[in-house]
Write a protein that holds these residues in place. Structure first.
Motif, PDB file in Angstrom:
ATOM      1  N   MET A  50      -4.319   1.125  -2.028  1.00 33.35           N
ATOM      2  CA  MET A  50      -4.302  -0.284  -1.962  1.00 33.35           C
ATOM      3  C   MET A  50      -4.698  -0.881  -3.392  1.00 33.35           C
ATOM      4  O   MET A  50      -5.932  -1.430  -3.479  1.00 33.35           O
ATOM      5  N   ARG A  60       0.688  -1.370   0.151  1.00 31.43           N
ATOM      6  CA  ARG A  60       0.011   0.109   0.116  1.00 31.43           C
ATOM      7  C   ARG A  60       0.934   1.289   0.002  1.00 31.43           C
ATOM      8  O   ARG A  60       2.053   1.430   0.589  1.00 31.43           O
ATOM      9  N   PRO A  95      -4.144  -5.432   0.534  1.00 31.79           N
ATOM     10  CA  PRO A  95      -5.259  -5.462  -0.934  1.00 31.79           C
ATOM     11  C   PRO A  95      -5.745  -6.520  -1.326  1.00 31.79           C
ATOM     12  O   PRO A  95      -7.009  -6.416  -2.099  1.00 31.79           O
TER      13      PRO A  95
END
Length: 317
Positions: A60, A47, A298
């Protein structure tokens, strides 16, 4: 169908209308299936962060066969005092083959769905016996969602809610009135009897006395996402089997792991990954607490977003 708030296919973000209750089991199953089918969290892009005047902006992105997507969220420390959410944002899901936007979701609602689902997946694979009692540290959005997710996906009959604000704890408890399980306010001593202890707070310092945790208990810590803050002390990390979302992610931004390693009480080689536990490549020892600590990744958002937007479409496009 997993149904978070505020989802619009190929359109703009709606407000936050009432939505059906989250389908926690389907969300947990989607995450488990992705790991068993070979998703590698170590390959997930990190991220990105941008510091803001009163918080931070997080980006993300991730990719899967058939889908790609990105979450853009803000975390604004002063918002609760303004009557606004701490976390706000959007998630955009794309068809990976064509690059066409497939759906836009409320980023905060997606976070509230996927984080407890990841925790519930960890509990599913780390609990050594039936889950009856849960100690929940925290009284905010994530604490409430974790209570709901774990009541749905375990056999828990009691949740002891521990928090700094009696008013917030009482409000959380009241929201579970009528459920079969007992959800009640409690003191920190409740952790000594818990099968599962969940830390879902914004505390930057340890909340638990490591010696208070039973040797067969599972501890879930999800509140910290920076390398210099933590909810769990080094004493607990040192006596536990420590399970992380990915080694790279944990070593980059998880203070529950970074700080005890820096103190020489935990080694990188000690870390197990959730993927290895779920697939059976690793088995935590049964005579130590099992600590799962995560900062959110993510791939988790993407797996759950795809399950929300296209629950029956698992093709590789």
């Amino acid at each position: 169908m997993i149904t978070p708030h505020a989802i619009t296919p190929t359109g703009g973000l709606r407000g936050s209308p009432e939505a059906a209750a989250p389908d926690w089991t389907s969300a947990v199953d989607a995450l488990e299936r992705a790991l068993r089918e070979g998703l590698d969290p170590e390959a997930d892009p990190p991220r990105s962060r941008v510091d803001l005047a009163d918080g931070e902006l997080l980006l993300m992105p991730s990719r899967l066969p058939g889908w790609t997507g990105a979450k853009l969220i803000t975390v604004t420390a002063g918002n609760p005092d303004r009557g606004l959410p701490l976390v706000q944002g959007v998630y955009v899901l794309f068809d990976a083959r064509t690059g066409t936007p497939a759906a836009v979701l409320d980023g905060a609602e997606l976070t509230t769905l996927r984080t407890p689902a990841v925790s519930a997946l960890a509990v599913r694979h780390l609990a050594t016996g039936p889950v009856r009692r849960i100690a929940l540290l925290g009284s905010g959005v994530q604490a409430r969602a974790h209570a709901d997710a774990l009541l749905t996906t375990t056999t828990a009959t009691r949740i002891d809610v521990i928090g700094r604000s009696p008013e917030k704890v009482d409000a959380l408890v009241a929201g579970f009135a009528g459920r079969a399980a007992e959800v009640r306010p409690a003191g920190i001593d409740a952790v000594t009897e818990a099968d599962v202890v969940v830390c879902a707070t914004s505390s930057p310092v340890p909340l638990l006395d490591g010696d208070a945790i039973r040797p067969d208990a599972v501890v879930v810590a999800i509140g910290s996402h920076t390398p210099d803050t933590r909810e769990v002390g080094s004493d607990l990390a040192a006596r536990s089997a420590v399970v992380v979302e990915s080694r790279q992610s944990a070593l980059r931004e998880n203070g529950d792991v970074v700080l005890p390693i820096a103190e020489g009480l935990l080694a990188e080689a000690d870390l197990l990954t959730l993927a290895d536990v779920v697939t059976g490549r690793s088995a935590p020892p049964p005579d130590r607490p099992r600590l799962f600590t995560g900062t959110g990744m993510p791939w988790q958002d993407l797996v759950v977003a795809a399950a929300v937007a296209a629950p029956t479409d698992r093709s590789t496009r």
